[in-house]
Design a protein around this motif. Structure first.
Motif, PDB file in Angstrom:
ATOM      1  N   ARG A   1      -8.234   7.197 -10.274  1.00 55.29           N
ATOM      2  CA  ARG A   1      -8.096   8.550  -9.778  1.00 55.29           C
ATOM      3  C   ARG A   1      -8.359   9.586 -10.658  1.00 55.29           C
ATOM      4  O   ARG A   1      -8.753  10.703 -10.304  1.00 55.29           O
ATOM      5  CB  ARG A   1      -6.659   8.442  -8.748  1.00 55.29           C
ATOM      6  CG  ARG A   1      -6.331  10.029  -8.350  1.00 55.29           C
ATOM      7  CD  ARG A   1      -4.893  10.100  -7.984  1.00 55.29           C
ATOM      8  NE  ARG A   1      -4.062  10.259  -9.353  1.00 55.29           N
ATOM      9  CZ  ARG A   1      -2.723  10.024  -9.229  1.00 55.29           C
ATOM     10  NH1 ARG A   1      -2.289   9.414  -8.135  1.00 55.29           N
ATOM     11  NH2 ARG A   1      -2.109  10.149 -10.069  1.00 55.29           N
TER      12      ARG A   1
ATOM     13  N   SER B   1       2.229   6.396  -7.068  1.00 58.73           N
ATOM     14  CA  SER B   1       1.329   6.833  -7.800  1.00 58.73           C
ATOM     15  C   SER B   1       1.345   8.430  -7.742  1.00 58.73           C
ATOM     16  O   SER B   1       0.830   9.120  -8.669  1.00 58.73           O
ATOM     17  CB  SER B   1      -0.111   6.610  -7.252  1.00 58.73           C
ATOM     18  OG  SER B   1      -0.360   7.077  -6.004  1.00 58.73           O
ATOM     19  N   LYS B   2       2.327   8.950  -6.834  1.00 62.92           N
ATOM     20  CA  LYS B   2       2.394  10.383  -6.750  1.00 62.92           C
ATOM     21  C   LYS B   2       3.360  10.808  -7.781  1.00 62.92           C
ATOM     22  O   LYS B   2       3.467  12.025  -8.012  1.00 62.92           O
ATOM     23  CB  LYS B   2       2.953  10.612  -5.464  1.00 62.92           C
ATOM     24  CG  LYS B   2       2.161  10.696  -4.156  1.00 62.92           C
ATOM     25  CD  LYS B   2       2.792  10.876  -2.858  1.00 62.92           C
ATOM     26  CE  LYS B   2       1.732  10.609  -1.490  1.00 62.92           C
ATOM     27  NZ  LYS B   2       2.721  10.918  -0.244  1.00 62.92           N
TER      28      LYS B   2
ATOM     29  N   ALA C   1       0.973  -1.326   0.019  1.00 68.06           N
ATOM     30  CA  ALA C   1      -0.092  -0.082  -0.130  1.00 68.06           C
ATOM     31  C   ALA C   1       0.868   1.040   0.144  1.00 68.06           C
ATOM     32  O   ALA C   1       0.597   2.207  -0.782  1.00 68.06           O
ATOM     33  CB  ALA C   1      -0.796   0.016   1.288  1.00 68.06           C
ATOM     34  N   THR C   2       1.928   1.306   0.833  1.00 66.78           N
ATOM     35  CA  THR C   2       2.916   2.612   0.728  1.00 66.78           C
ATOM     36  C   THR C   2       3.471   2.608  -0.539  1.00 66.78           C
ATOM     37  O   THR C   2       3.584   3.703  -1.029  1.00 66.78           O
ATOM     38  CB  THR C   2       3.986   2.115   2.079  1.00 66.78           C
ATOM     39  OG1 THR C   2       3.122   1.968   3.322  1.00 66.78           O
ATOM     40  CG2 THR C   2       4.842   3.436   2.043  1.00 66.78           C
TER      41      THR C   2
ATOM     42  N   THR D   1      -1.673  -0.504  -8.887  1.00 65.76           N
ATOM     43  CA  THR D   1      -1.101   0.887  -9.027  1.00 65.76           C
ATOM     44  C   THR D   1      -1.525   1.584 -10.216  1.00 65.76           C
ATOM     45  O   THR D   1      -1.932   2.788 -10.242  1.00 65.76           O
ATOM     46  CB  THR D   1       0.408   1.185  -8.621  1.00 65.76           C
ATOM     47  OG1 THR D   1       0.702   0.622  -7.353  1.00 65.76           O
ATOM     48  CG2 THR D   1       0.670   2.766  -8.554  1.00 65.76           C
TER      49      THR D   1
ATOM     50  N   MET E   1       2.512   1.604  -3.557  1.00 69.20           N
ATOM     51  CA  MET E   1       1.406   2.249  -4.370  1.00 69.20           C
ATOM     52  C   MET E   1       1.233   3.694  -4.378  1.00 69.20           C
ATOM     53  O   MET E   1       1.082   4.058  -5.313  1.00 69.20           O
ATOM     54  CB  MET E   1       0.215   1.319  -4.324  1.00 69.20           C
ATOM     55  CG  MET E   1      -0.107  -0.250  -4.821  1.00 69.20           C
ATOM     56  SD  MET E   1      -1.572  -0.875  -4.342  1.00 69.20           S
ATOM     57  CE  MET E   1      -2.981   0.234  -5.209  1.00 69.20           C
ATOM     58  N   ARG E   2       1.024   4.038  -3.310  1.00 68.93           N
ATOM     59  CA  ARG E   2       0.612   5.475  -2.667  1.00 68.93           C
ATOM     60  C   ARG E   2       1.797   6.303  -3.407  1.00 68.93           C
ATOM     61  O   ARG E   2       1.516   7.196  -3.858  1.00 68.93           O
ATOM     62  CB  ARG E   2       0.441   5.651  -1.470  1.00 68.93           C
ATOM     63  CG  ARG E   2       0.078   7.020  -1.041  1.00 68.93           C
ATOM     64  CD  ARG E   2      -0.232   7.434   0.681  1.00 68.93           C
ATOM     65  NE  ARG E   2       1.256   7.176   1.365  1.00 68.93           N
ATOM     66  CZ  ARG E   2       1.463   6.135   1.974  1.00 68.93           C
ATOM     67  NH1 ARG E   2       0.448   5.397   2.429  1.00 68.93           N
ATOM     68  NH2 ARG E   2       2.493   6.236   2.822  1.00 68.93           N
ATOM     69  N   GLU E   3       2.969   5.987  -3.067  1.00 74.70           N
ATOM     70  CA  GLU E   3       4.143   6.686  -3.393  1.00 74.70           C
ATOM     71  C   GLU E   3       4.641   6.827  -4.783  1.00 74.70           C
ATOM     72  O   GLU E   3       4.793   7.786  -5.610  1.00 74.70           O
ATOM     73  CB  GLU E   3       5.457   6.258  -2.692  1.00 74.70           C
ATOM     74  CG  GLU E   3       5.457   6.502  -1.007  1.00 74.70           C
ATOM     75  CD  GLU E   3       5.093   8.022  -0.597  1.00 74.70           C
ATOM     76  OE1 GLU E   3       5.673   9.089  -1.120  1.00 74.70           O
ATOM     77  OE2 GLU E   3       4.000   8.114   0.194  1.00 74.70           O
TER      78      GLU E   3
ATOM     79  N   MET F   1      -5.101   2.115 -10.174  1.00 68.05           N
ATOM     80  CA  MET F   1      -5.457   3.132  -9.284  1.00 68.05           C
ATOM     81  C   MET F   1      -5.439   4.402  -9.853  1.00 68.05           C
ATOM     82  O   MET F   1      -6.086   5.478  -9.849  1.00 68.05           O
ATOM     83  CB  MET F   1      -4.632   3.018  -7.966  1.00 68.05           C
ATOM     84  CG  MET F   1      -4.885   4.022  -7.068  1.00 68.05           C
ATOM     85  SD  MET F   1      -3.823   3.948  -5.545  1.00 68.05           S
ATOM     86  CE  MET F   1      -2.419   4.604  -6.138  1.00 68.05           C
TER      87      MET F   1
END
Length: 164
Positions: free
Chosen positions: A70, A30-31, A23-24, A63, A26-28, A66
Motif C-alpha cells: 500500500r 492495517s489502519k 479480511a476484516t 497484513t 487485516m483491514r482494521e 499489504m
C-alpha cells in the motif's frame, strides 16, 4: 491466533466466516500502521545503494505485506521476514539469523535499524550485527541494554549516517 484470543473455536466456525474475519482483521489492523510520507523516499534512496530487508514482529504476514505494498515500498526489500511465518519473534536470535542466511550475509556485514531498543537493538547485537536505534521520543536506553552503534530520531537521518 486472533480467533483463539477471541475465544472462537475455528473447527466449529462456518468455512465462509474465516476469510471474512481475516479480511476484516487485516483491514482494521492495517489502519493502525503509521507510515510517514517521507519514509518512501528515504527507502528508495537507501535501496539504490544498499540491500534492504524487513524483519518484523508483526502478527500476520499478509497484513504486513499489504501495508508495505500500500505504501509502495514492498519491492524495495530483498526479503521480508515476519515473525508469524518464521516462528520466532525478535529479540530471538533465530529470526535475525534467518534474515542473514536468506541474504547470504555475515552478521558483521549487516546493519539492523529498529525502533525498539529492547527487541531490535538487543536482538541484533545478540547475533553480532551493528544496530541503529530510531529513538523518536529521546527515551533513555532501557536498563541492561547495550548502547546501539548509532541513535537517530527519524529514519530520514539514516542516509547521512551511512555516508560518513
Amino acid at each position: 491466533m486472533l480467533f483463539g484470543r477471541l475465544g472462537f473455536e475455528t473447527a466449529a466456525m462456518e468455512r465462509e466466516a474465516l476469510p471474512l474475519l481475516l479480511a476484516t482483521h487485516m483491514r482494521e489492523l492495517s489502519k493502525a500502521v503509521v507510515f510517514p510520507a517521507h519514509h518512501r523516499g528515504v527507502l528508495e534512496d537507501l535501496g539504490r545503494r544498499h540491500r534492504l530487508a524487513v524483519v518484523s514482529n508483526f502478527d500476520y504476514t499478509p497484513t504486513a505485506r499489504m501495508v508495505l505494498e500500500r505504501e509502495g515500498v514492498a519491492d524495495l526489500f530483498e526479503t521480508i521476514l515476519v515473525s508469524d511465518a518464521v516462528g520466532w519473534r525478535k529479540p530471538a536470535p533465530r529470526i535475525f539469523e534467518q534474515a542473514l542466511g536468506v541474504m547470504g550475509l555475515a552478521p558483521g556485514a549487516a546493519l539492523f535499524v529498529g525502533d525498539r531498543a529492547d527487541i531490535d537493538v538487543a536482538g541484533a547485537q545478540g547475533v553480532g550485527m551493528r544496530a541503529v536505534w530510531i529513538n523518536r521520543d529521546g527515551e533513555a536506553l532501557p536498563e541492561g541494554i547495550a548502547a546501539p552503534d548509532h541513535e537517530i530520531r527519524d529514519l530520514g537521518e539514516l542516509p547521512g549516517l551511512l555516508c560518513t
